[in-house]
Motif scaffolding. Structure first.
Motif, PDB file in Angstrom:
ATOM      1  N   ILE A 196      -2.797  -4.646  -6.527  1.00 53.19           N
ATOM      2  CA  ILE A 196      -2.334  -4.549  -7.914  1.00 53.19           C
ATOM      3  C   ILE A 196      -2.959  -5.647  -8.762  1.00 53.19           C
ATOM      4  N   ASP A 197      -2.996  -6.866  -8.236  1.00 54.79           N
ATOM      5  CA  ASP A 197      -3.595  -7.986  -8.965  1.00 54.79           C
ATOM      6  C   ASP A 197      -5.067  -7.722  -9.267  1.00 54.79           C
ATOM      7  N   LYS A 198      -5.805  -7.224  -8.263  1.00 56.30           N
ATOM      8  CA  LYS A 198      -7.238  -6.985  -8.450  1.00 56.30           C
ATOM      9  C   LYS A 198      -7.492  -5.857  -9.441  1.00 56.30           C
ATOM     10  N   CYS A 199      -6.670  -4.827  -9.402  1.00 56.01           N
ATOM     11  CA  CYS A 199      -6.816  -3.737 -10.366  1.00 56.01           C
ATOM     12  C   CYS A 199      -6.510  -4.220 -11.784  1.00 56.01           C
ATOM     13  N   ALA A 200      -5.478  -5.045 -11.904  1.00 57.21           N
ATOM     14  CA  ALA A 200      -5.136  -5.590 -13.222  1.00 57.21           C
ATOM     15  C   ALA A 200      -6.279  -6.427 -13.774  1.00 57.21           C
ATOM     16  N   ARG A 201      -6.949  -7.165 -12.891  1.00 62.70           N
ATOM     17  CA  ARG A 201      -8.080  -7.988 -13.328  1.00 62.70           C
ATOM     18  C   ARG A 201      -9.223  -7.111 -13.834  1.00 62.70           C
ATOM     19  N   VAL A 202      -9.503  -6.009 -13.133  1.00 60.76           N
ATOM     20  CA  VAL A 202     -10.564  -5.095 -13.578  1.00 60.76           C
ATOM     21  C   VAL A 202     -10.230  -4.521 -14.953  1.00 60.76           C
ATOM     22  N   LEU A 203      -8.952  -4.281 -15.195  1.00 56.60           N
ATOM     23  CA  LEU A 203      -8.518  -3.736 -16.479  1.00 56.60           C
ATOM     24  C   LEU A 203      -8.517  -4.771 -17.598  1.00 56.60           C
ATOM     25  N   GLY A 204      -8.691  -6.039 -17.231  1.00 58.30           N
ATOM     26  CA  GLY A 204      -8.699  -7.080 -18.243  1.00 58.30           C
ATOM     27  C   GLY A 204      -7.325  -7.613 -18.590  1.00 58.30           C
ATOM     28  N   LEU A 247      -4.152   9.950  -3.635  1.00 62.66           N
ATOM     29  CA  LEU A 247      -3.408   9.217  -2.613  1.00 62.66           C
ATOM     30  C   LEU A 247      -4.308   8.982  -1.410  1.00 62.66           C
ATOM     31  N   PRO A 248      -4.352   7.771  -0.886  1.00 61.08           N
ATOM     32  CA  PRO A 248      -5.170   7.512   0.308  1.00 61.08           C
ATOM     33  C   PRO A 248      -4.652   8.278   1.524  1.00 61.08           C
ATOM     34  N   GLU A 299       1.670   3.839 -10.478  1.00 65.26           N
ATOM     35  CA  GLU A 299       2.332   5.011  -9.899  1.00 65.26           C
ATOM     36  C   GLU A 299       1.715   5.393  -8.551  1.00 65.26           C
ATOM     37  N   THR A 300       0.392   5.414  -8.465  1.00 65.15           N
ATOM     38  CA  THR A 300      -0.267   5.907  -7.252  1.00 65.15           C
ATOM     39  C   THR A 300      -0.125   4.926  -6.102  1.00 65.15           C
ATOM     40  N   ILE A 301      -0.206   3.629  -6.375  1.00 63.92           N
ATOM     41  CA  ILE A 301      -0.001   2.638  -5.312  1.00 63.92           C
ATOM     42  C   ILE A 301       1.410   2.770  -4.743  1.00 63.92           C
ATOM     43  N   PHE A 302       2.395   2.925  -5.600  1.00 62.23           N
ATOM     44  CA  PHE A 302       3.769   3.052  -5.113  1.00 62.23           C
ATOM     45  C   PHE A 302       4.008   4.409  -4.457  1.00 62.23           C
ATOM     46  N   ASP A 303       3.370   5.456  -4.964  1.00 63.80           N
ATOM     47  CA  ASP A 303       3.487   6.764  -4.315  1.00 63.80           C
ATOM     48  C   ASP A 303       2.894   6.722  -2.908  1.00 63.80           C
ATOM     49  N   HIS A 304       1.831   5.951  -2.737  1.00 64.45           N
ATOM     50  CA  HIS A 304       1.248   5.792  -1.396  1.00 64.45           C
ATOM     51  C   HIS A 304       2.238   5.103  -0.463  1.00 64.45           C
ATOM     52  N   LEU A 305       2.920   4.078  -0.948  1.00 59.79           N
ATOM     53  CA  LEU A 305       3.962   3.431  -0.139  1.00 59.79           C
ATOM     54  C   LEU A 305       5.027   4.437   0.288  1.00 59.79           C
ATOM     55  N   ILE A 306       5.517   5.207  -0.677  1.00 61.44           N
ATOM     56  CA  ILE A 306       6.553   6.203  -0.385  1.00 61.44           C
ATOM     57  C   ILE A 306       6.050   7.233   0.616  1.00 61.44           C
ATOM     58  N   ASP A 307       4.837   7.727   0.419  1.00 58.19           N
ATOM     59  CA  ASP A 307       4.253   8.744   1.292  1.00 58.19           C
ATOM     60  C   ASP A 307       4.183   8.268   2.741  1.00 58.19           C
ATOM     61  N   CYS A 334      14.176  -4.046   0.540  1.00 60.60           N
ATOM     62  CA  CYS A 334      12.865  -4.204  -0.074  1.00 60.60           C
ATOM     63  C   CYS A 334      12.770  -5.636  -0.585  1.00 60.60           C
ATOM     64  N   SER A 335      11.818  -6.410  -0.053  1.00 59.81           N
ATOM     65  CA  SER A 335      11.721  -7.815  -0.415  1.00 59.81           C
ATOM     66  C   SER A 335      10.266  -8.228  -0.549  1.00 59.81           C
ATOM     67  N   GLY A 336      10.048  -9.420  -1.074  1.00 62.63           N
ATOM     68  CA  GLY A 336       8.700  -9.895  -1.372  1.00 62.63           C
ATOM     69  C   GLY A 336       8.426  -9.773  -2.859  1.00 62.63           C
ATOM     70  N   GLY A 337       7.338 -10.368  -3.307  1.00 64.82           N
ATOM     71  CA  GLY A 337       7.047 -10.427  -4.737  1.00 64.82           C
ATOM     72  C   GLY A 337       6.977  -9.081  -5.425  1.00 64.82           C
ATOM     73  N   VAL A 338       6.367  -8.080  -4.782  1.00 61.68           N
ATOM     74  CA  VAL A 338       6.237  -6.758  -5.399  1.00 61.68           C
ATOM     75  C   VAL A 338       7.587  -6.061  -5.486  1.00 61.68           C
ATOM     76  N   ALA A 339       8.546  -6.489  -4.660  1.00 58.78           N
ATOM     77  CA  ALA A 339       9.888  -5.897  -4.675  1.00 58.78           C
ATOM     78  C   ALA A 339      10.609  -6.144  -5.991  1.00 58.78           C
ATOM     79  N   ALA A 340      10.103  -7.072  -6.805  1.00 53.69           N
ATOM     80  CA  ALA A 340      10.695  -7.305  -8.119  1.00 53.69           C
ATOM     81  C   ALA A 340      10.365  -6.197  -9.102  1.00 53.69           C
ATOM     82  N   ASN A 341       9.386  -5.351  -8.766  1.00 58.96           N
ATOM     83  CA  ASN A 341       8.946  -4.300  -9.680  1.00 58.96           C
ATOM     84  C   ASN A 341      10.005  -3.201  -9.780  1.00 58.96           C
ATOM     85  N   GLN A 342      10.480  -2.944 -10.995  1.00 58.42           N
ATOM     86  CA  GLN A 342      11.554  -1.972 -11.187  1.00 58.42           C
ATOM     87  C   GLN A 342      11.112  -0.545 -10.884  1.00 58.42           C
ATOM     88  N   THR A 343       9.848  -0.225 -11.128  1.00 58.17           N
ATOM     89  CA  THR A 343       9.354   1.118 -10.815  1.00 58.17           C
ATOM     90  C   THR A 343       9.392   1.364  -9.317  1.00 58.17           C
TER      91      THR A 343
END
Length: 432
Positions: A196-204, A247-248, A299-307, A334-343
């Protein structure tokens, strides 16, 4: 010159307390210098948080954490942070805590060393026992603490599942006890938070915590746009934004239920980089396209987790196709830094499916979401895990133990440095 963002949040308890034992905890596995004081005031209740402090290295301009810079930051910030915290809470040679805990691993060795050496110094000066804690176990055990958004929720009971989702680790773990852990899903490349961090960086998208900034950016997209985005199929590039993001591990070349279930996250960054190179080679992405891509990435990163979790449920359920590993599971953490994400929290609560023969319906699964402030790295989780190690395993660490860069959760006691705590010392610490 050092650049760092300092965050201090201290919570004091009102009214008198019957103190049984206090625990000073230090966390320094990555870029956060953290210290906390806990009070284990009742034998069968979770500890109370007396106070906690944190300072964080600002790596926004560098585009990521540089290990040597993080090490130097801890060397500069941690001792001063601990000194001020101890003065605030009257911790000294005349009034020391009863137990000291610090993060031993996994993490960056330089960062870990700073916290370990500080903890060892206090252990020697105050003649108090020390426990080197597993960082990821700390994240899991935040679930036993009271939760602001779930005030009436009882702590999880073994066996339970934990999705550990952070910038350094992403795994689904089945815990049958504090030491009996089975990793059901691990990553084959990088962690979800790192992706997520790397994708955000690509997006600026800028900021010291780009994953959090991406969440905020997506949350601020107008609802009508998000509704439109949700209907756009990106299984091919045949859409108005020309974005293909699948989805991967799905498709004819992949087994529906593979022998080894894994998470895969590195392809999201490479997909986004190719998209930008092809469609915006000489200019910035326009705002609406940026909004669409940011929305679809999250959405897709989290959908991959769910899948992948749903596949694991099928693989380890009680039907004729499953191996029964999930028998008795009722709690999901659900714990860890990404677990703070409400989506992510919403998707987990609504989109996990269950084997019909698991004797478990979606309404039966109890989800545990630790307070947002305890999802990112913090010392409270290290003190909580140290208390559980002491009380359940009756061990401490010797003063020769070293930091561990990689430390599988299912090998908690398989490392050197553990010492059995005698009954006399155990009761001296606990005072119960």
């Amino acid at each position: 010159m050092w650049k760092y963002a300092s965050k201090l949040h201290s919570r004091r308890l009102a009214g008198p307390l019957v103190r049984h034992y206090r625990v000073l905890a230090i966390e320094s596995s990555c870029d956060d210098s953290c210290v906390a004081l806990l009070d284990k005031y009742l034998a069968h209740d979770p500890p109370k948080i007396i106070g906690q402090s944190k300072s964080t290295l600002n790596s926004a301009k560098e585009g990521g954490i540089i290990p040597t810079a993080a090490h130097e930051f801890h060397q500069m910030a941690l001792a001063d942070l601990v000194q001020g915290f101890c003065a605030e809470h009257n911790l000294n040679s005349n009034s020391p805590p009863d137990l000291i805990c610090c993060t031993r691993g996994p993490g960056m060795v330089g960062s870990l060393s700073a916290g370990i050496q500080t903890a060892k110094g206090l252990s020697i000066a105050w003649n108090r026992p020390l426990i080197g804690v597993h960082h990821m176990l700390g994240h899991v055990l935040t679930a036993i603490l009271p939760k602001t958004s779930q005030p009436d929720l009882a702590p999880p009971r073994y066996p339970y599942l934990s999705l550990l989702c952070s910038g350094g680790h992403t795994m689904l773990v089945l815990l049958k006890s504090i030491t009996d852990h089975k990793i059901l899903i691990n990553t084959s490349d990088i962690a979800a938070g790192d992706s997520i961090d790397k994708c955000a960086r690509v997006l600026g998208i800028e900021g010291n915590m780009r994953g959090k900034e991406l969440e905020t950016y997506v949350a601020n997209i107008p609802e009508e746009l998000k509704a439109k985005f949700s209907k756009i199929n990106t299984s091919s590039a045949d859409n108005e934004f020309k974005l293909q993001m699948r989805l991967p591990l799905k498709g004819p070349s992949h087994l529906k239920v593979p022998d080894v279930v894994e998470f895969v996250f590195s392809q999201f960054q490479s997909t986004l980089q190719r998209f930008k190179e092809v469609n915006f080679p000489d200019q910035n992405i326009d705002e609406v396209t940026k909004q669409f891509v940011a929305y679809k990435i999250q959405e897709t990163i989290f959908d991959h987790l769910i899948d992948r979790i749903n596949i694991s449920f099928f693989k380890h359920g009680l039907s004729k196709n499953g191996d029964g590993e999930l028998a008795g599971v009722r709690d999901f953490i659900c714990s860890g830094g990404v677990a703070a994400n409400q989506t992510l929290r919403k998707k987990l609560s609504e989109n996990l499916t269950y084997d019909a023969n698991l004797q478990l319906s979606p309404d039966d699964m109890v989800f545990h979401f630790p307070d947002i402030a305890l999802c990112t790295d913090n010392a409270v989780m290290i003190g909580t895990a140290g208390i559980e190690i002491l009380e359940n395993l009756k061990v401490k660490s010797d003063l020769k133990f070293l930091p561990i860069r990689r430390w599988p959760m299912n090998e908690l006691l398989d490392v050197d440095g553990w010492v059995v705590v005698s009954d006399a010392e155990f009761h001296e610490i606990r005072k119960f």
